[in-house]
Design a protein around this motif. Structure first.
Motif, PDB file in Angstrom:
ATOM      1  N   ARG A   1       0.627  -1.329   0.037  1.00 16.28           N
ATOM      2  CA  ARG A   1      -0.111   0.225   0.198  1.00 16.28           C
ATOM      3  C   ARG A   1       1.190   1.395   0.300  1.00 16.28           C
ATOM      4  NH1 ARG A   1      -5.546   0.455   0.638  1.00 16.28           N
ATOM      5  NH2 ARG A   1      -5.791  -1.805   1.892  1.00 16.28           N
ATOM      6  N   PRO A   2       2.256   1.472   0.730  1.00 20.00           N
ATOM      7  CA  PRO A   2       2.697   2.411   1.010  1.00 20.00           C
ATOM      8  C   PRO A   2       3.552   2.826  -0.309  1.00 20.00           C
ATOM      9  CG  PRO A   2       3.145   1.686   2.750  1.00 20.00           C
ATOM     10  CD  PRO A   2       2.171   0.447   1.996  1.00 20.00           C
ATOM     11  N   GLY A   3       3.893   1.252  -0.934  1.00 20.26           N
ATOM     12  CA  GLY A   3       4.701   1.683  -2.625  1.00 20.26           C
ATOM     13  C   GLY A   3       4.076   2.127  -3.158  1.00 20.26           C
ATOM     14  N   GLY A   4       3.090   1.813  -3.146  1.00 16.37           N
ATOM     15  CA  GLY A   4       1.579   2.815  -4.987  1.00 16.37           C
ATOM     16  C   GLY A   4       1.310   3.643  -4.843  1.00 16.37           C
ATOM     17  N   TRP A   5       2.568   3.941  -3.284  1.00 19.73           N
ATOM     18  CA  TRP A   5       2.254   5.781  -3.597  1.00 19.73           C
ATOM     19  C   TRP A   5       3.774   6.800  -4.533  1.00 19.73           C
ATOM     20  CZ3 TRP A   5      -2.224   8.491  -3.777  1.00 19.73           C
ATOM     21  CH2 TRP A   5      -2.744   7.823  -2.937  1.00 19.73           C
ATOM     22  N   LEU A   6       4.906   5.686  -4.684  1.00 16.49           N
ATOM     23  CA  LEU A   6       6.209   6.032  -4.565  1.00 16.49           C
ATOM     24  C   LEU A   6       6.333   5.494  -6.157  1.00 16.49           C
ATOM     25  CD1 LEU A   6       7.655   4.160  -1.625  1.00 16.49           C
ATOM     26  CD2 LEU A   6       7.359   6.472  -2.109  1.00 16.49           C
ATOM     27  N   ILE A   7       7.410   6.476  -7.056  1.00 16.48           N
ATOM     28  CA  ILE A   7       7.091   6.203  -8.362  1.00 16.48           C
ATOM     29  C   ILE A   7       9.001   5.613  -8.596  1.00 16.48           C
ATOM     30  CG2 ILE A   7       8.650   7.060 -10.563  1.00 16.48           C
ATOM     31  CD1 ILE A   7       5.907   9.110  -9.388  1.00 16.48           C
TER      32      ILE A   7
ATOM     33  N   ALA B   1      11.637   2.017 -10.779  1.00 14.46           N
ATOM     34  CA  ALA B   1      11.667   2.225 -12.446  1.00 14.46           C
ATOM     35  C   ALA B   1       9.989   0.964 -13.205  1.00 14.46           C
ATOM     36  CB  ALA B   1      12.813   1.234 -12.407  1.00 14.46           C
ATOM     37  N   SER B   2       9.754   0.848 -12.357  1.00 11.22           N
ATOM     38  CA  SER B   2       8.802  -0.261 -13.090  1.00 11.22           C
ATOM     39  C   SER B   2       6.923   1.013 -13.396  1.00 11.22           C
ATOM     40  CB  SER B   2       7.963  -1.388 -11.763  1.00 11.22           C
ATOM     41  OG  SER B   2       8.506  -2.486 -11.341  1.00 11.22           O
ATOM     42  N   HIS B   3       7.232   1.974 -12.915  1.00 13.52           N
ATOM     43  CA  HIS B   3       7.050   3.388 -12.633  1.00 13.52           C
ATOM     44  C   HIS B   3       6.985   4.148 -14.110  1.00 13.52           C
ATOM     45  CE1 HIS B   3       3.574   6.530 -11.906  1.00 13.52           C
ATOM     46  NE2 HIS B   3       3.063   6.562 -11.662  1.00 13.52           N
ATOM     47  N   HIS B   4       8.367   5.099 -13.933  1.00 14.96           N
ATOM     48  CA  HIS B   4       8.978   6.027 -14.631  1.00 14.96           C
ATOM     49  C   HIS B   4       8.943   5.126 -16.441  1.00 14.96           C
ATOM     50  CE1 HIS B   4      10.374   9.433 -15.784  1.00 14.96           C
ATOM     51  NE2 HIS B   4      11.823   9.115 -15.685  1.00 14.96           N
TER      52      HIS B   4
ATOM     53  N   PHE C   1       6.234  10.999  -5.980  1.00 13.52           N
ATOM     54  CA  PHE C   1       5.300  10.556  -5.726  1.00 13.52           C
ATOM     55  C   PHE C   1       4.280  10.513  -6.819  1.00 13.52           C
ATOM     56  CE2 PHE C   1       7.096  12.728  -2.414  1.00 13.52           C
ATOM     57  CZ  PHE C   1       7.632  12.071  -1.265  1.00 13.52           C
ATOM     58  N   ARG C   2       2.646   8.878  -6.436  1.00 13.64           N
ATOM     59  CA  ARG C   2       2.489   8.976  -7.961  1.00 13.64           C
ATOM     60  C   ARG C   2       0.940   9.945  -7.728  1.00 13.64           C
ATOM     61  NH1 ARG C   2       1.618   2.496  -8.219  1.00 13.64           N
ATOM     62  NH2 ARG C   2       0.150   2.950  -9.672  1.00 13.64           N
ATOM     63  N   PHE C   3       1.391  11.068  -6.255  1.00 15.96           N
ATOM     64  CA  PHE C   3       0.050  11.439  -5.966  1.00 15.96           C
ATOM     65  C   PHE C   3      -0.620  12.670  -6.945  1.00 15.96           C
ATOM     66  CE2 PHE C   3      -1.519  15.689  -4.635  1.00 15.96           C
ATOM     67  CZ  PHE C   3      -3.006  15.509  -4.068  1.00 15.96           C
ATOM     68  N   TRP C   4       0.294  13.125  -8.364  1.00 14.22           N
ATOM     69  CA  TRP C   4      -0.561  14.679  -8.556  1.00 14.22           C
ATOM     70  C   TRP C   4      -0.984  13.325 -10.012  1.00 14.22           C
ATOM     71  CZ3 TRP C   4      -2.081  18.644  -7.804  1.00 14.22           C
ATOM     72  CH2 TRP C   4      -1.780  19.133  -6.990  1.00 14.22           C
ATOM     73  N   ASP C   5      -0.567  12.257 -10.611  1.00 15.11           N
ATOM     74  CA  ASP C   5      -1.104  11.154 -11.172  1.00 15.11           C
ATOM     75  C   ASP C   5      -1.991  10.619 -11.325  1.00 15.11           C
ATOM     76  OD1 ASP C   5       1.486  11.194 -13.768  1.00 15.11           O
ATOM     77  OD2 ASP C   5       2.199   9.852 -12.201  1.00 15.11           O
ATOM     78  N   ARG C   6      -2.374  10.129  -9.756  1.00 16.88           N
ATOM     79  CA  ARG C   6      -3.473  10.048  -9.454  1.00 16.88           C
ATOM     80  C   ARG C   6      -4.541  10.336  -9.265  1.00 16.88           C
ATOM     81  NH1 ARG C   6      -2.285   4.731  -4.881  1.00 16.88           N
ATOM     82  NH2 ARG C   6      -1.625   3.482  -6.496  1.00 16.88           N
TER      83      ARG C   6
ATOM     84  N   ASP D   1      -2.144   8.341 -14.077  1.00 15.24           N
ATOM     85  CA  ASP D   1      -1.741   7.493 -13.588  1.00 15.24           C
ATOM     86  C   ASP D   1      -1.675   5.838 -14.450  1.00 15.24           C
ATOM     87  OD1 ASP D   1      -0.520   5.266 -11.736  1.00 15.24           O
ATOM     88  OD2 ASP D   1      -0.321   6.526 -10.665  1.00 15.24           O
ATOM     89  N   ARG D   2      -0.925   5.379 -15.178  1.00 12.55           N
ATOM     90  CA  ARG D   2      -1.016   3.872 -15.900  1.00 12.55           C
ATOM     91  C   ARG D   2      -0.475   3.118 -14.923  1.00 12.55           C
ATOM     92  NH1 ARG D   2      -4.224   7.205 -17.209  1.00 12.55           N
ATOM     93  NH2 ARG D   2      -4.240   8.516 -19.110  1.00 12.55           N
ATOM     94  N   GLY D   3      -0.184   2.970 -13.845  1.00 14.76           N
ATOM     95  CA  GLY D   3       0.322   2.055 -13.303  1.00 14.76           C
ATOM     96  C   GLY D   3       1.945   1.404 -13.780  1.00 14.76           C
TER      97      GLY D   3
END
Length: 244
Positions: free
Chosen positions: A202-208, A210-213, A228-233, A238-240
């Motif tokens: 759950r916490p990692g889901g808000w972090l960027i 290599a898998s995200h970028h 963080f993925r805050f603004w993308d979400r 955010d495309r995961g």
């Protein structure tokens, strides 16, 4: 010649030159380390990318000067003129402000990065500047600072501006710069170095990471954040994560 400019200006220019050298050396050491680590962990991942890596290094060393000059001048102003809100005594502000200021700097930097990054994806700005960074296909550990000077300038002003506005202990500022460096490189390595249990927590889901970028470098119109993925979400960009 520098001495003829007056002691204050000469010292400021010397600080700018020294900081440029430090930023350039930091880039070569840290990106070099993670490139070496990639070769050990994922042999052959960068095979055939020699010309691309050469371009990444050249653009990055130019960016080092663009980052180093304002940082060096601000560092001189802090030491010699009392500019900025950097402090050295941990008791100048409440102790809770140490972690709070770390988060504040990362969040504000992330906010600036998200919106300037989205702007750089507008067609004219992309062709003019951001295409240099996206020429890294796939990105490598050497690509973290591979920017056109216009893009480098948008990144170089953030932390020097924040130290005039938001109080921060000098050690916390060092931690901000360390996080900025490590995440900037690891997000571009082309492979995920952090454990799956963190990335999919759950916490990692808000972090960027290599898998995200890396998905941003593949699809362009998504995953614009830095830390963080805050603004993308919030903004629906955010495309995961990449498939494991």
């Amino acid at each position: 010649m520098v001495a003829n400019l007056g002691p204050g200006l000469a010292a400021a220019l010397a600080s700018a030159a020294a900081m440029t050298a430090i930023v350039g050396l930091r880039y070569l050491v840290t990106s070099g380390f993670f490139a070496w680590l990639t070769g050990r962990v994922r042999p052959g991942l960068y095979q055939g990318l020699g010309p691309q890596i050469g371009a990444e290094i050249r653009w990055s060393l130019l960016s080092a000067a663009i980052y180093g000059v304002p940082a060096g001048i601000v560092a001189w102003g802090w030491r010699e003129r009392g500019w900025t809100r950097i402090y050295t005594d941990v008791h100048d502000w409440p102790l809770w402000w140490l972690p709070a200021s770390l988060f504040a700097y990362l969040f504000l930097h992330d906010t600036w990065f998200y919106w300037t990054h989205r702007a750089l994806h507008r067609p004219r700005l992309f062709v003019l500047a951001h295409a240099v960074h996206h020429a890294s296909r796939p990105p490598t550990a050497w690509a973290a600072m591979s920017f056109h000077p216009i893009e480098a300038l948008t990144g170089a002003v953030v932390v020097p501006a924040l130290v005039f506005l938001v109080p921060i202990h000098v050690a916390v500022l060092g931690l901000v710069l360390l996080i900025m460096t490590v995440m900037g490189i690891t997000n571009h390595m082309g492979w995920e170095m952090f454990p799956r249990r963190l990335i999919h927590s759950r916490p990692g889901g808000w972090l960027i990471t290599a898998s995200h970028h890396h998905r941003h470098h593949e699809q362009y119109r998504c995953n614009y954040g830095l830390y963080f993925r805050f603004w993308d979400r919030l903004c629906g960009t955010d495309r995961g994560l990449l498939a494991p």
